[in-house]
Write an enzyme that holds these catalytic residues in place. Sequence first.
Site, PDB file in Angstrom:
ATOM      1  N   LEU A   5       1.219  -6.298  -2.506  1.00 41.31           N
ATOM      2  CA  LEU A   5       1.166  -7.242  -1.419  1.00 41.31           C
ATOM      3  C   LEU A   5       2.654  -6.799  -0.784  1.00 41.31           C
ATOM      4  O   LEU A   5       3.498  -6.407  -1.632  1.00 41.31           O
ATOM      5  CB  LEU A   5       1.297  -8.632  -1.767  1.00 41.31           C
ATOM      6  CG  LEU A   5       0.262  -9.505  -2.348  1.00 41.31           C
ATOM      7  CD1 LEU A   5       0.285 -10.907  -2.711  1.00 41.31           C
ATOM      8  CD2 LEU A   5      -1.187  -9.419  -1.619  1.00 41.31           C
ATOM      9  N   ASP A   6       2.477  -6.822   0.611  1.00 35.45           N
ATOM     10  CA  ASP A   6       3.664  -6.437   1.310  1.00 35.45           C
ATOM     11  C   ASP A   6       4.716  -7.475   1.002  1.00 35.45           C
ATOM     12  O   ASP A   6       4.684  -8.574   0.548  1.00 35.45           O
ATOM     13  CB  ASP A   6       3.209  -6.546   2.644  1.00 35.45           C
ATOM     14  CG  ASP A   6       2.334  -5.667   3.272  1.00 35.45           C
ATOM     15  OD1 ASP A   6       2.018  -4.574   2.553  1.00 35.45           O
ATOM     16  OD2 ASP A   6       1.645  -5.670   4.453  1.00 35.45           O
ATOM     17  N   ARG A   7       6.022  -6.989   1.303  1.00 34.15           N
ATOM     18  CA  ARG A   7       7.170  -7.782   0.945  1.00 34.15           C
ATOM     19  C   ARG A   7       7.155  -9.181   1.679  1.00 34.15           C
ATOM     20  O   ARG A   7       7.623 -10.169   0.892  1.00 34.15           O
ATOM     21  CB  ARG A   7       8.450  -6.929   1.510  1.00 34.15           C
ATOM     22  CG  ARG A   7       9.840  -7.322   1.019  1.00 34.15           C
ATOM     23  CD  ARG A   7      10.742  -6.537   1.660  1.00 34.15           C
ATOM     24  NE  ARG A   7      12.010  -6.706   1.169  1.00 34.15           N
ATOM     25  CZ  ARG A   7      12.747  -7.625   1.709  1.00 34.15           C
ATOM     26  NH1 ARG A   7      12.258  -8.308   2.685  1.00 34.15           N
ATOM     27  NH2 ARG A   7      14.077  -7.977   1.330  1.00 34.15           N
ATOM     28  N   HIS A  53      -1.745  -2.218   4.251  1.00 32.05           N
ATOM     29  CA  HIS A  53      -1.281  -3.078   5.270  1.00 32.05           C
ATOM     30  C   HIS A  53      -2.563  -3.324   5.944  1.00 32.05           C
ATOM     31  O   HIS A  53      -2.689  -3.596   7.316  1.00 32.05           O
ATOM     32  CB  HIS A  53      -0.344  -2.378   6.311  1.00 32.05           C
ATOM     33  CG  HIS A  53       1.030  -2.416   5.995  1.00 32.05           C
ATOM     34  ND1 HIS A  53       1.702  -3.160   4.974  1.00 32.05           N
ATOM     35  CD2 HIS A  53       1.972  -1.512   6.490  1.00 32.05           C
ATOM     36  CE1 HIS A  53       2.871  -2.514   5.067  1.00 32.05           C
ATOM     37  NE2 HIS A  53       3.293  -1.662   5.794  1.00 32.05           N
ATOM     38  N   LYS A  82      -3.214  -6.718   8.448  1.00 30.79           N
ATOM     39  CA  LYS A  82      -2.213  -6.323   9.568  1.00 30.79           C
ATOM     40  C   LYS A  82      -2.876  -5.518  10.587  1.00 30.79           C
ATOM     41  O   LYS A  82      -2.840  -5.497  11.725  1.00 30.79           O
ATOM     42  CB  LYS A  82      -0.865  -6.056   9.278  1.00 30.79           C
ATOM     43  CG  LYS A  82      -0.054  -7.198   8.487  1.00 30.79           C
ATOM     44  CD  LYS A  82       1.443  -6.536   7.793  1.00 30.79           C
ATOM     45  CE  LYS A  82       1.956  -7.867   7.079  1.00 30.79           C
ATOM     46  NZ  LYS A  82       3.113  -7.449   6.362  1.00 30.79           N
TER      47      LYS A  82
END
Length: 255
Positions: A104-106, A186, A189
């Site tokens: 998962l992204d930061r 991503h 997004k």
Amino acid sequence: MSLVRLDRFLANAGAGSRSDVRKIIKEGRVEVGGKKILDPGSKVDPDADTVTVGGRRIGPAHPAWIMLNKPAGVVSATRDSRDATVLDLLPEELRGGLFPVGRLDRDTTGLLLLTDDGQTAHRLLSPRRHVDKTYQVTLALPVAPETKELFAGGVDIGDGKKTLPAVLSDINGNTCRVILREGRYHQVKRMFEAAGNRVTALSRLSMGGLWLDEDLAPGAFRKLRSDEIALLAKAAGADMDMEITETADEIDVEE
Ligand code: URA
């Protein structure tokens, strides 16, 4: 609750081969919940029963699976020279051999699984398996009415191949849910960017039919129960221990 055969439970926990543990059981050295059990085929609940051999407690079978409610600000990696990682959120004695199942992204929060089961993790992440992942999304702008159809038809996110059909639901102003069946970099997004919007907060709610435990605060974790591990193994299309156990039940000839 998922019941497994006592001999299978002991063999998986490293107490010996299947025939070794049957012998041990028949010698009367195995107790379940303080009661001597002589039948290797009797069932135990790996999450609830205390199983001992000669008075020594036998733990539930590996592999280990952990559900973490990932907070923002930590990276989905085992090591990082700059940032705290999701493994830093676990006590040291639990970390050994564990790695995050995907990234998962930061700044993304929510359900992140950690395991030492490389094969099942690999299958859960394989683009060929199309394992469902549900995300709760907050956007800069209200969700445009045509976004649902756009996502259902696949979106060009600029890497040469359209995304697989994704399901947009629970639209409420600038929040919604989206279900993906793949996991590109991503991806959520970039899909909303392609729809002329911008994700301002993202949280994963489910993966492979397993939902984030609502009792886990951000940063908190718990071990998966055996029925939850079985659910993931099923989503991964793997031959799981519980299924093998059930089949073995039918074909095993008691000595
Ligand atoms: N999609 C994203 O854009 N980010 C994530 O962390 C997960 C899915």
